[in-house]
Scaffold this active site. Structure first.
Site, PDB file in Angstrom:
ATOM      1  N   HIS A 360       0.882  -1.264   0.084  1.00 43.57           N
ATOM      2  CA  HIS A 360      -0.067   0.043   0.009  1.00 43.57           C
ATOM      3  C   HIS A 360       0.904   1.267   0.041  1.00 43.57           C
ATOM      4  CE1 HIS A 360      -3.843  -2.147   0.927  1.00 43.57           C
ATOM      5  NE2 HIS A 360      -3.115  -2.774   1.531  1.00 43.57           N
ATOM      6  N   LYS A 545      -9.296  12.774   4.818  1.00 42.20           N
ATOM      7  CA  LYS A 545      -8.529  12.061   4.843  1.00 42.20           C
ATOM      8  C   LYS A 545      -7.456  12.248   6.051  1.00 42.20           C
ATOM      9  CE  LYS A 545      -7.532  13.082   0.507  1.00 42.20           C
ATOM     10  NZ  LYS A 545      -7.481  11.917  -0.422  1.00 42.20           N
ATOM     11  N   ARG A 546      -6.450  11.171   6.371  1.00 47.76           N
ATOM     12  CA  ARG A 546      -5.475  11.614   7.364  1.00 47.76           C
ATOM     13  C   ARG A 546      -4.394  12.863   6.829  1.00 47.76           C
ATOM     14  NH1 ARG A 546      -4.592   7.503  11.287  1.00 47.76           N
ATOM     15  NH2 ARG A 546      -2.718   8.674  12.022  1.00 47.76           N
ATOM     16  N   LYS A 551      -0.004  14.356   1.413  1.00 41.58           N
ATOM     17  CA  LYS A 551      -1.643  14.555   0.778  1.00 41.58           C
ATOM     18  C   LYS A 551      -1.656  16.071   0.545  1.00 41.58           C
ATOM     19  CE  LYS A 551      -3.260  10.273   3.344  1.00 41.58           C
ATOM     20  NZ  LYS A 551      -3.896   9.389   2.423  1.00 41.58           N
ATOM     21  N   THR A 653      -9.199   5.773  -1.913  1.00 44.01           N
ATOM     22  CA  THR A 653     -10.529   5.348  -2.162  1.00 44.01           C
ATOM     23  C   THR A 653     -11.572   6.240  -1.740  1.00 44.01           C
ATOM     24  OG1 THR A 653     -10.147   4.339   0.302  1.00 44.01           O
ATOM     25  CG2 THR A 653      -9.801   2.856  -1.497  1.00 44.01           C
ATOM     26  N   LYS A 657     -15.307   7.119  -3.894  1.00 36.24           N
ATOM     27  CA  LYS A 657     -16.642   7.459  -3.102  1.00 36.24           C
ATOM     28  C   LYS A 657     -17.224   8.819  -3.412  1.00 36.24           C
ATOM     29  CE  LYS A 657     -14.694   4.831   0.630  1.00 36.24           C
ATOM     30  NZ  LYS A 657     -14.012   4.945   2.092  1.00 36.24           N
TER      31      LYS A 657
HETATM   32  O1  NBX Z   1      -4.283   2.166   1.614  1.00 36.88           O
HETATM   33  C1  NBX Z   1      -3.632   3.445   2.274  1.00 36.88           C
HETATM   34  C2  NBX Z   1      -2.818   4.311   1.116  1.00 36.88           C
HETATM   35  O2  NBX Z   1      -2.403   5.531   1.644  1.00 36.88           O
HETATM   36  C3  NBX Z   1      -3.964   4.756  -0.011  1.00 36.88           C
HETATM   37  O3  NBX Z   1      -3.408   5.111  -1.050  1.00 36.88           O
HETATM   38  C4  NBX Z   1      -4.772   3.419  -0.386  1.00 36.88           C
HETATM   39  O4  NBX Z   1      -5.699   3.783  -1.166  1.00 36.88           O
HETATM   40  C5  NBX Z   1      -5.316   2.570   0.824  1.00 36.88           C
HETATM   41  C6  NBX Z   1      -5.767   1.567   0.359  1.00 36.88           C
HETATM   42  O5  NBX Z   1      -4.963   0.665  -0.455  1.00 36.88           O
HETATM   43  N1  NBX Z   1      -2.626   3.261   3.321  1.00 36.88           N
HETATM   44  C7  NBX Z   1      -2.931   3.274   4.604  1.00 36.88           C
HETATM   45  O6  NBX Z   1      -3.981   3.692   4.839  1.00 36.88           O
HETATM   46  N2  NBX Z   1      -2.023   2.998   5.448  1.00 36.88           N
HETATM   47  C8  NBX Z   1      -2.310   2.878   6.913  1.00 36.88           C
HETATM   48  O7  NBX Z   1      -3.358   3.076   7.236  1.00 36.88           O
HETATM   49  C9  NBX Z   1      -1.396   2.273   7.576  1.00 36.88           C
HETATM   50  C10 NBX Z   1      -1.834   1.677   8.941  1.00 36.88           C
HETATM   51  C11 NBX Z   1      -0.656   1.374   9.648  1.00 36.88           C
HETATM   52  C12 NBX Z   1       0.657   1.390   9.311  1.00 36.88           C
HETATM   53  C13 NBX Z   1       0.957   1.758   8.210  1.00 36.88           C
HETATM   54  C14 NBX Z   1      -0.028   2.034   7.227  1.00 36.88           C
HETATM   55  N3  NBX Z   1       1.798   0.735  10.096  1.00 36.88           N
END
Ligand code: NBX
Ligand code: IMP
Length: 808
Positions: A360, A545-546, A551, A653, A657
């Protein structure tokens, strides 16, 4: 009664549901109708609805066993499932009856549904993707288990104090979670530390120093109309002994309870860092804890009905959601070698036949690495096997007469590189959008890709149209159903039929009306929850988003300030009235992200107080963005902000939406934005900024942000305003670090893309002025969104990755 019959009856007879609710209130909750609180009604309704899922759940299980289906095991540290009651009611198609039943009790259904706390067992996109996949696997009929951790505390709650983020603990489990079933028979001891010994018969045994129990809790996951119901199995950590007897008998009760407290710490809290892994021992233990329990559970299930463990890959497909469960490789090899007596080489082939890995992120700092000494201490047997896997991989690729580049070492610089371990242990490795998969091949996994050219495949992300259209946007959903009939909920490609209606004035008007309904609802929500007043006729421009530098929420707020400056300079300039809405949390340790939150709130405070511009610009940042807030915001959006530095957002994602709900996107050519543009067409999306290749090139050529600032008077003005304390008069130095970073470093190319972004926003303003053309574009965003249904994604995984049936 037959499960589907029960469902059919509940659908036709509200009275049945009413009786069931009444009985649950009395006999499960122990309250009379007169004494019941809102939470009691919610529990009673949830239990009554859950009952309807149980029979189809058994039927599904029986079918899977009868057909001896290959099962998918989706291993994920995070499942960001949000609320379950409304979703179950929607999936079962019993909303009318649930409403009527509650109405007869004199209780407001919407308030009951709204009382449910979010199950926030995830940080963001990765966790929410896992939740959408659960919904789709049940809808398309993949035999699947989600496996994860039953965190006592999910993602922290966000509050603002004077505009700064404050974190508060999340406590969803203080109330009973009415959807889960505790499975006291499914409990596994999970070891840590200790010694590895060689027995006389040549076998290796690992004797852990410490043992924690993993206890299963199951939540049924019903698909559309309850025709198929999978299981989400979450592991809770329990002590092997409730009390340490020695201190207990001495009367030291606190010391006696200490080991239990320590053991249970493992499932206590979700780590809130969505990148930059902390390298914390507890996190490693969480990862091994749920991975080992899940593997033991699936091996047990296989062995109960099959003789030859070497055939495991015929019946088992494990998906690793990022590297968090990557210890599955060595753990499965350990089970096969130490417990089933296979030779290492064969064991590795069997394990690799089962495992698949989803990546990811390409950001090097976000790829997990565990220090070798920590690994030896916590997982000594696994560390031996990791060395063995590394060696075997080196030998096999050397035999192919290829040199062994350093970059394909699993163990490197005193660390175990989990991405490489996952890649080498997996049969298939996938990226989450076409661009991201291509970049994976060219960057992080370049050398591994050269050695294993068939391993990397793309599976572009998707979202469930049940929750993210049918559920959250009833106004648009009913218009769509009128236009194309029912069926689009499970076959989103059907929405293509509305594309020609973009030229039908009557349809456009109704489409816009649905949008206005949602904007009115959001306006009420902001008033009720935050006492914020916004103009529901203004453009709703949303970035949720985060909070992350890549971002670029910073670029958004800088552009808002620049627009504000221009409005004041030139009062007759044609700015569209906008409400700019931000939402999202920052990792508690991410100082720059927290400073960006404060800046948004500071600029918001200044701009919102300005009488001159009030009719054209408002900045709103509701705290504690989560899944249920997203369900209110997304249907109400006119403009979707997807403005990451190109090459850095793996997919996104939220972007899907928004487009599904008829918002136009302003964005860079990053992640799935690329695929959105291909489908909605250039004229219905606002694309700007550097491409991924241009970003790389600029960095290689020694990008200088100060030159970009000097070349952009608007940007220079805003940066200077921030630096001089215009937005923070009580503390003019507050943004020193942020400004220095922008001027001297700007890794995320905010300055490089600023003018292009400003210009794209003015195109948005111009487009907004023509309401007909805007509505036409909105329709043409919703129409081609079939590709972004997670049903399509899951069918792709089923065929290209897992090789399992997708059939209800
Ligand atoms: O995963 C996200 C990406 O940033 C997005 O672009 C993508 O659409 C989505 C689904 O494929 N990554 C993400 O959300 N990562 C985390 O939440 C995360 C959580 C814990 C960690 C590392 C990353 N230790
Ligand atoms: P598990 O698959 O062993 O975790 O069990 C899940 C559910 O399936 C339990 O309710 C079991 O009783 C049931 N189950 C286990 N084996 C079979 C079988 O052979 N046929 C049908 N159901 C089964």
């Amino acid at each position: 009664m037959h499960g589907l019959q029960a469902l059919a009856r509940a659908r036709t007879a509200s009275g049945d549901l009413e009786n069931a609710i009444h009985d649950h209130l009395l006999y499960s909750i122990g309250k009379t109708t007169a004494a019941a609180s809102l939470a009691d009604w919610r529990m009673a309704l949830s239990r009554a609805v859950r009952d309807l899922v149980v029979d189809p759940w058994f039927e599904t299980t029986r079918r899977i066993y009868a057909e001896d289906r290959k099962r998918v095991y989706y291993l994920s540290m995070e499942f960001l499932i949000g609320r379950l009651l409304e979703d179950a009611v929607l999936n079962l198609g019993i909303e009318d009856h649930a409403r009527r039943a509650m109405y007869r009790f004199g209780v407001n259904y919407d308030e009951v549904v709204d009382d449910e706390p979010d199950a926030a067992l995830g940080n963001g996109g990765l966790g929410r993707l896992a939740a959408c996949f659960l919904d789709s696997m049940s809808t398309v009929g993949v035999a699947a288990y989600g496996y994860g951790i039953r965190y006592e505390h999910g993602l922290f709650k966000q509050r603002f104090r004077e505009g700064w983020q404050i974190e508060q603990p999340e406590d969803w489990l203080t109330q009973v979670h009415p959807w889960e079933f505790q499975r006291s028979e499914s409990v596994y001891p999970i070891g840590f530390g200790g010694e590895v010994r060689q027995k006389e018969d040549g076998r290796t045994v690992w004797e852990p120093a410490e043992t924690v129990l993993a206890a299963a809790y199951d939540t049924p996951v019903p698909g559309w109309r309850g025709r198929w119901v999978n299981t989400l199995r979450l592991w809770s950590a329990q002590a092997t002994q409730v009390y340490d007897l020695e201190p207990f008998s001495r009367g030291d009760y606190l010391a006696a309870a200490a080991p239990a407290v320590l053991a249970e710490t493992i499932s206590r809290v979700l780590y809130p860092d969505d990148s930059t892994p902390q390298g914390k021992e507890l996190r490693l233990k969480q990862e091994f804890f749920f991975t080992a329990a899940s593997l033991r559970d699936l091996v047990r299930r296989f062995v109960a009905h099959h003789k030859d463990i070497r055939k495991l890959p015929e019946k088992v497909a494990v998906q690793l959601n990022d590297t968090h469960p990557a210890i599955a490789g060595p753990e499965l090899v350990r089970i096969l070698v130490d417990e089933h007596g296979l030779e290492f080489d064969e064991a590795f082939l069997v394990a690799r036949g089962c495992l698949h890995y989803t990546n990811h992120t390409l950001m090097p700092e976000a790829l997990e690495r565990w220090p070798v000494d920590l690994m030896w201490r916590v997982l000594p047997r696994h560390m031996q096997l990791i060395e063995r896997i590394d060696e075997a991989h080196a030998v096999s690729t050397h035999a192919a007469n290829q040199p062994r580049p350093d970059s394909v070492k699993i163990i490197d610089g005193g660390n175990v590189r989990m991405g490489d371990l996952a890649f080498i242990s997996a049969r298939k490795v996938n990226g989450v959008s076409a661009l991201h998969t291509d970049l994976m091949k060219r960057t992080v996994f370049r050398d591994l890709h050269a050695l294993h050219p068939d391993r990397i495949v793309n599976q572009t992300n998707g979202v469930t149209p049940r929750r993210w259209l049918a559920g959250c946007n009833p106004a648009l959903a009913s218009l769509l159903t009128e236009a194309v009939g029912h069926g689009w909920e499970t076959d989103l490609e059907q929405l293509k039929v509305i594309a020609p209606l973009a030229d039908d004035a009557g349809f456009r008007t109704r489409f816009s009306k649905a949008k206005q309904t949602n904007k009115d609802l959001l306006t009420k929500y902001l008033k009720a929850k935050l006492d914020i007043t916004v103009d529901p006729t203004a453009m709703f421009d949303i970035q949720i988003k985060r909070i992350h530098e890549y971002k670029r929420q910073l670029m958004n707020i800088l552009e808002a300030a620049a627009a504000w400056n221009e409005m004041k300079r030139n009062p007759s300039a044609p700015f569209a009235p906008r409400v700019r809405i931000f939402g999202g949390k920052a990792a508690p340790g991410y100082a720059m992200a927290k400073l960006i939150i404060k800046l948004i709130n500071d600029i918001g405070r200044t701009v919102n107080a300005d009488e001159e511009t009030r009719d054209r610009l408002a900045i709103v940042y509701p705290p504690n963005y989560n899944v249920s807030m997203a369900e209110v915001l997304i249907p109400a959006a006119d403009l979707s902000e997807q403005i990451s530095t190109a090459g850095m957002e793996a997919s996104g994602t939220g972007n899907m939406k928004f487009a599904m709900n008829g918002a136009l996107t302003i964005g860079t050519l990053d992640g799935a934005n690329v695929e959105i543009r291909e489908r909605v067409g250039d004229e219905n999306i606002f694309i700007f900024g550097k491409t991924a290749d241009e970003v790389t090139e600029a960095r290689e050529q020694g990008y200088d942000p100060s030159a970009a600032i000097a070349a952009s008077p608007r940007l220079a003005e805003v940066v200077e305003q921030i630096a001089s304390g215009l937005f923070s008069p009580e503390d003019p130095e507050r943004y020193r670090a942020l400004v220095d970073n922008l001027r001297g470093h700007d890794w995320f190319m905010v300055c490089a893309d600023f003018d292009a972004y400003y210009a794209a926003q003015r195109e948005v303003d111009a487009a907004w002025a023509d309401k007909n053309a805007w509505a036409r574009s909105a329709v043409l965003n919703t129409a081609p969104m079939g590709w972004f249904s997670s049903d399509r994604t899951i069918r792709g995984y089923a065929k290209d990755v897992w090789e399992v049936d997708a059939r209800v």
